[in-house]
Design an enzyme around this catalytic site. Sequence first.
Site: not given
Length: 282
Positions: A27-29, A31
């Site tokens: 997960l992107d930071p 998100a």
Amino acid sequence: SGISSNAALGRAKRVLGIRKAGHTGTLDPMASGLLVLCFGEATKVSGFLLDADKAYAAEATLGVSTDSEDAEGEVIAEHPVPELSLEDVEAALAAFRGPIDQVPPMHSALKHKGQRLYELARKGEVVERPPRAVVIHALECVDWSSPRMRLNVRCSKGTYIRSLVRDLGEALGCGAHLSALRRTLSSPFEITDAIKLDALSDLDADSARALLLPPDRAVLHFPAVQLDEDFALRLQQGQTLPGIKGEPGLVRTYRDDDFLGLATLDEDGRLRAKRLLATNPS
């Protein structure tokens, strides 16, 4: 949100006191939401979760495009947002449902000639990215209040929601970027199955370990094959087992209630170990 997937994994490892661990999809930071973690012997089934469908609650902000396609990037274009009815929005969304080809973002971990795309992007370079086939199983607008649109998305592995929002903005003629993202499902797990990271951090190791689900929860979509003591031991020793009934393909194997791991059953009824857990055969 605000931390990387590896940082979240590190916090969980420290609480549980288990060194062998991994996550099943970054997960992107920016998100938030569901991150499936595997510990100990369960890491042996983590690879079978990488292909899982995902679901997200996303927010798109129209009229502003960024170099990273999300809110963390630099603004590269701004356009007025046209007056759009829900019918206009629905017509645009319809074009993205089902199998589509998607050009991945420059700010991604994909590689070009051995270099990560995000490394090139940080140098200001943009390279051609071949489109990739993905599937948007469901795409629904749950709220539209210009310039922001809230979407529920269910998609196949490898789908970039940032790029979906980028393409939606282009289709609407004003550009867009992803302004919020929350993962709600990583099949077969839903966010309602999860514990918040802060709540986990408040527990001692024994209490935290008591929350761990058994490894076979990750692979219940494969059929089960029950083995007697002799066949279970032979499978764990690497032998091929004849005369096994069932549908050909990957199967879960058990000795009584003990999950042994995954095996492959061929059309002739021969069972071969695929990914077994370390268990005591006696």
